[in-house]
Design a protein around this motif. Structure first.
Motif, PDB file in Angstrom:
ATOM      1  N   LYS A  32      55.303  34.261  32.770  1.00 42.20           N
ATOM      2  CA  LYS A  32      55.601  35.528  32.091  1.00 42.20           C
ATOM      3  C   LYS A  32      54.408  36.471  32.013  1.00 42.20           C
ATOM      4  O   LYS A  32      54.548  37.607  31.558  1.00 42.20           O
ATOM      5  CB  LYS A  32      56.114  35.248  30.679  1.00 42.20           C
ATOM      6  CG  LYS A  32      57.521  34.666  30.628  1.00 42.20           C
ATOM      7  CD  LYS A  32      58.053  34.640  29.210  1.00 42.20           C
ATOM      8  CE  LYS A  32      59.506  34.210  29.171  1.00 42.20           C
ATOM      9  NZ  LYS A  32      60.065  34.236  27.785  1.00 42.20           N
ATOM     10  N   HIS A  33      53.244  36.017  32.432  1.00 43.72           N
ATOM     11  CA  HIS A  33      52.030  36.848  32.386  1.00 43.72           C
ATOM     12  C   HIS A  33      51.474  36.978  33.799  1.00 43.72           C
ATOM     13  O   HIS A  33      51.183  35.971  34.454  1.00 43.72           O
ATOM     14  CB  HIS A  33      50.980  36.232  31.454  1.00 43.72           C
ATOM     15  CG  HIS A  33      51.453  36.064  30.049  1.00 43.72           C
ATOM     16  ND1 HIS A  33      51.340  37.057  29.106  1.00 43.72           N
ATOM     17  CD2 HIS A  33      52.055  35.010  29.433  1.00 43.72           C
ATOM     18  CE1 HIS A  33      51.844  36.642  27.958  1.00 43.72           C
ATOM     19  NE2 HIS A  33      52.283  35.404  28.121  1.00 43.72           N
ATOM     20  N   PHE A  34      51.335  38.211  34.281  1.00 42.85           N
ATOM     21  CA  PHE A  34      50.884  38.436  35.644  1.00 42.85           C
ATOM     22  C   PHE A  34      49.731  39.440  35.684  1.00 42.85           C
ATOM     23  O   PHE A  34      49.770  40.473  35.016  1.00 42.85           O
ATOM     24  CB  PHE A  34      52.025  38.973  36.507  1.00 42.85           C
ATOM     25  CG  PHE A  34      53.129  37.983  36.741  1.00 42.85           C
ATOM     26  CD1 PHE A  34      53.031  37.024  37.734  1.00 42.85           C
ATOM     27  CD2 PHE A  34      54.264  38.005  35.939  1.00 42.85           C
ATOM     28  CE1 PHE A  34      54.054  36.102  37.952  1.00 42.85           C
ATOM     29  CE2 PHE A  34      55.292  37.087  36.144  1.00 42.85           C
ATOM     30  CZ  PHE A  34      55.184  36.136  37.146  1.00 42.85           C
ATOM     31  N   VAL A  35      48.726  39.111  36.486  1.00 44.42           N
ATOM     32  CA  VAL A  35      47.654  40.045  36.809  1.00 44.42           C
ATOM     33  C   VAL A  35      47.937  40.511  38.224  1.00 44.42           C
ATOM     34  O   VAL A  35      48.028  39.697  39.156  1.00 44.42           O
ATOM     35  CB  VAL A  35      46.272  39.375  36.719  1.00 44.42           C
ATOM     36  CG1 VAL A  35      45.177  40.381  37.085  1.00 44.42           C
ATOM     37  CG2 VAL A  35      46.044  38.809  35.326  1.00 44.42           C
ATOM     38  N   VAL A  36      48.104  41.812  38.410  1.00 44.41           N
ATOM     39  CA  VAL A  36      48.603  42.339  39.683  1.00 44.41           C
ATOM     40  C   VAL A  36      47.684  43.434  40.216  1.00 44.41           C
ATOM     41  O   VAL A  36      46.941  44.070  39.459  1.00 44.41           O
ATOM     42  CB  VAL A  36      50.032  42.886  39.517  1.00 44.41           C
ATOM     43  CG1 VAL A  36      50.948  41.816  38.928  1.00 44.41           C
ATOM     44  CG2 VAL A  36      50.061  44.134  38.632  1.00 44.41           C
ATOM     45  N   GLU A  37      47.755  43.662  41.516  1.00 37.94           N
ATOM     46  CA  GLU A  37      46.956  44.726  42.123  1.00 37.94           C
ATOM     47  C   GLU A  37      47.609  46.092  41.872  1.00 37.94           C
ATOM     48  O   GLU A  37      46.938  47.047  41.496  1.00 37.94           O
ATOM     49  CB  GLU A  37      46.794  44.468  43.619  1.00 37.94           C
ATOM     50  CG  GLU A  37      45.798  45.389  44.292  1.00 37.94           C
ATOM     51  CD  GLU A  37      45.522  45.001  45.722  1.00 37.94           C
ATOM     52  OE1 GLU A  37      44.732  45.711  46.374  1.00 37.94           O
ATOM     53  OE2 GLU A  37      46.084  44.002  46.212  1.00 37.94           O
ATOM     54  N   THR A  38      48.924  46.161  42.080  1.00 36.56           N
ATOM     55  CA  THR A  38      49.691  47.380  41.831  1.00 36.56           C
ATOM     56  C   THR A  38      50.996  46.990  41.153  1.00 36.56           C
ATOM     57  O   THR A  38      51.761  46.193  41.703  1.00 36.56           O
ATOM     58  CB  THR A  38      49.998  48.133  43.146  1.00 36.56           C
ATOM     59  OG1 THR A  38      48.781  48.359  43.858  1.00 36.56           O
ATOM     60  CG2 THR A  38      50.676  49.463  42.862  1.00 36.56           C
ATOM     61  N   GLY A  39      51.259  47.570  39.989  1.00 39.07           N
ATOM     62  CA  GLY A  39      52.426  47.174  39.210  1.00 39.07           C
ATOM     63  C   GLY A  39      53.738  47.326  39.959  1.00 39.07           C
ATOM     64  O   GLY A  39      54.581  46.418  39.947  1.00 39.07           O
ATOM     65  N   LYS A  40      53.944  48.455  40.607  1.00 46.06           N
ATOM     66  CA  LYS A  40      55.201  48.711  41.302  1.00 46.06           C
ATOM     67  C   LYS A  40      55.436  47.705  42.414  1.00 46.06           C
ATOM     68  O   LYS A  40      56.551  47.166  42.580  1.00 46.06           O
ATOM     69  CB  LYS A  40      55.198  50.134  41.873  1.00 46.06           C
ATOM     70  CG  LYS A  40      56.485  50.522  42.574  1.00 46.06           C
ATOM     71  CD  LYS A  40      56.417  51.962  43.087  1.00 46.06           C
ATOM     72  CE  LYS A  40      57.707  52.350  43.799  1.00 46.06           C
ATOM     73  NZ  LYS A  40      57.651  53.751  44.300  1.00 46.06           N
ATOM     74  N   VAL A  41      54.401  47.411  43.192  1.00 49.84           N
ATOM     75  CA  VAL A  41      54.520  46.463  44.302  1.00 49.84           C
ATOM     76  C   VAL A  41      54.795  45.061  43.768  1.00 49.84           C
ATOM     77  O   VAL A  41      55.643  44.328  44.302  1.00 49.84           O
ATOM     78  CB  VAL A  41      53.232  46.466  45.152  1.00 49.84           C
ATOM     79  CG1 VAL A  41      53.295  45.394  46.232  1.00 49.84           C
ATOM     80  CG2 VAL A  41      53.019  47.833  45.776  1.00 49.84           C
ATOM     81  N   ARG A  43      56.195  44.159  40.896  1.00 43.90           N
ATOM     82  CA  ARG A  43      57.538  44.017  40.333  1.00 43.90           C
ATOM     83  C   ARG A  43      58.605  43.927  41.422  1.00 43.90           C
ATOM     84  O   ARG A  43      59.601  43.201  41.272  1.00 43.90           O
ATOM     85  CB  ARG A  43      57.822  45.176  39.369  1.00 43.90           C
ATOM     86  CG  ARG A  43      57.134  45.001  38.019  1.00 43.90           C
ATOM     87  CD  ARG A  43      57.580  46.050  37.022  1.00 43.90           C
ATOM     88  NE  ARG A  43      56.989  47.346  37.307  1.00 43.90           N
ATOM     89  CZ  ARG A  43      55.805  47.734  36.832  1.00 43.90           C
ATOM     90  NH1 ARG A  43      55.101  46.930  36.045  1.00 43.90           N
ATOM     91  NH2 ARG A  43      55.328  48.934  37.109  1.00 43.90           N
ATOM     92  N   ALA A  44      58.395  44.635  42.530  1.00 51.51           N
ATOM     93  CA  ALA A  44      59.341  44.543  43.646  1.00 51.51           C
ATOM     94  C   ALA A  44      59.342  43.130  44.221  1.00 51.51           C
ATOM     95  O   ALA A  44      60.412  42.571  44.541  1.00 51.51           O
ATOM     96  CB  ALA A  44      58.972  45.561  44.727  1.00 51.51           C
ATOM     97  N   PHE A  45      58.159  42.528  44.336  1.00 49.20           N
ATOM     98  CA  PHE A  45      58.066  41.154  44.834  1.00 49.20           C
ATOM     99  C   PHE A  45      58.713  40.180  43.850  1.00 49.20           C
ATOM    100  O   PHE A  45      59.492  39.301  44.239  1.00 49.20           O
ATOM    101  CB  PHE A  45      56.600  40.775  45.057  1.00 49.20           C
ATOM    102  CG  PHE A  45      56.375  39.313  45.297  1.00 49.20           C
ATOM    103  CD1 PHE A  45      56.782  38.713  46.485  1.00 49.20           C
ATOM    104  CD2 PHE A  45      55.752  38.524  44.339  1.00 49.20           C
ATOM    105  CE1 PHE A  45      56.573  37.359  46.709  1.00 49.20           C
ATOM    106  CE2 PHE A  45      55.538  37.165  44.552  1.00 49.20           C
ATOM    107  CZ  PHE A  45      55.950  36.587  45.739  1.00 49.20           C
ATOM    108  N   LEU A  46      58.420  40.327  42.563  1.00 48.41           N
ATOM    109  CA  LEU A  46      58.963  39.418  41.561  1.00 48.41           C
ATOM    110  C   LEU A  46      60.477  39.542  41.439  1.00 48.41           C
ATOM    111  O   LEU A  46      61.162  38.572  41.099  1.00 48.41           O
ATOM    112  CB  LEU A  46      58.286  39.672  40.211  1.00 48.41           C
ATOM    113  CG  LEU A  46      56.796  39.314  40.157  1.00 48.41           C
ATOM    114  CD1 LEU A  46      56.184  39.760  38.840  1.00 48.41           C
ATOM    115  CD2 LEU A  46      56.594  37.818  40.367  1.00 48.41           C
ATOM    116  N   LYS A  47      60.996  40.715  41.721  1.00 50.72           N
ATOM    117  CA  LYS A  47      62.452  40.886  41.727  1.00 50.72           C
ATOM    118  C   LYS A  47      63.069  40.029  42.820  1.00 50.72           C
ATOM    119  O   LYS A  47      64.126  39.399  42.623  1.00 50.72           O
ATOM    120  CB  LYS A  47      62.806  42.357  41.932  1.00 50.72           C
ATOM    121  CG  LYS A  47      64.295  42.649  41.835  1.00 50.72           C
ATOM    122  CD  LYS A  47      64.572  44.144  41.953  1.00 50.72           C
ATOM    123  CE  LYS A  47      66.061  44.438  41.830  1.00 50.72           C
ATOM    124  NZ  LYS A  47      66.346  45.898  41.945  1.00 50.72           N
TER     125      LYS A  47
END
Length: 236
Positions: A32-41, A43-47
């Motif tokens: 449930k906790h993610f450190v990401v490079e770009t939020g939009k990218v 979330r698309a992957f996690l979807k």
């Protein structure tokens, strides 16, 4: 007990979720906790991953080249509190040609367990497919965006390759792919082996290795604005 920092490889292109191993997907789905490079990218992957909970229930921290070092400890608070955290790059393996390495080092220093998960890496896939020296190689990240300096960079890599019998790899922003091929054709020795790997793991994947003399300057037009890896190996 602290949580674990999982290093989660993401897809290298659209429609490639089947390149992510089931174990990686299974672990990712419960985080449930993610450190990401770009939020939009991310979330698309996690979807595509299909989490066990809603995307809106997750906490996201953006880690990119603009992130200050003093911001990083907050990204590990959940792990220090016993919850798992996932580190995601925009494409491929986190921590490799990616700003996530700073957080990984901090996790080690903070006593947080670090676990790398399996998945695609453009660097290794291009090296596998190029047919060049896979025993000794160096990855250089991005070279100069300016043509005169890029030509000097490529001649330097070629000299290092010849001296050490070593494959040289680098990456480029997709909109500069054509210029990179054109400069390589102009600057490198005709017998040097030059390789380009494009759209790896996707339906439009394309890999070619040939002496520089066999690359026409216009060849780069085919790969313009497509994710690519570049490699060279001096033969004499």
């Amino acid at each position: 007990m602290t949580g674990t920092l999982y290093l989660i490889p993401s897809t290298l292109g659209p429609g490639a979720i089947d390149t992510i191993p089931e174990r990686t997907l299974r672990i990712t789905r419960r985080i449930k906790h993610f450190v990401v490079e770009t939020g939009k990218v991310a979330r698309a992957f996690l979807k595509e991953v299909e989490l066990d909970h809603r995307l809106q229930e997750c906490t996201y921290y953006e880690l990119n080249k603009r992130t200050r070092d003093d911001e990083l400890p907050a990204f590990l608070e959940a792990a220090l509190g016993g919850q798992d955290v996932g580190l995601l790059s925009d494409a491929g393996a986190p921590g490799v040609a990616d700003p996530g390495a700073r957080l990984i080092l901090l996790a080690h220093r903070s006593g947080v367990r670090v676990v790398p998960l399996s998945g695609p890496s453009a660097i290794l896939l291009s090296l596998m497919a190029a047919g060049l020296n896979g025993q000794s190689f160096t990855f250089h990240g991005y070279l100069s965006p300016k043509r005169p300096q890029l030509a000097k960079d490529l001649r330097r890599l070629e000299a290092d390759s010849r001296r050490h019998r070593q494959t040289q790899l680098w990456i480029e922003a997709p909109y500069r792919n054509q210029a990179t091929v054109e400069v390589a054709v102009e600057a490198l020795t005709p017998t040097t082996l030059f390789s380009v790997a494009v759209d790896l793991t996707t339906e439009t994947e394309w890999v070619r290795t040939a002496p520089v003399a066999e690359w026409g300057g216009g060849a780069g037009a085919e790969i313009q604005k497509r994710p690519a890896m570049f490699l060279l190996l001096a033969t004499v």
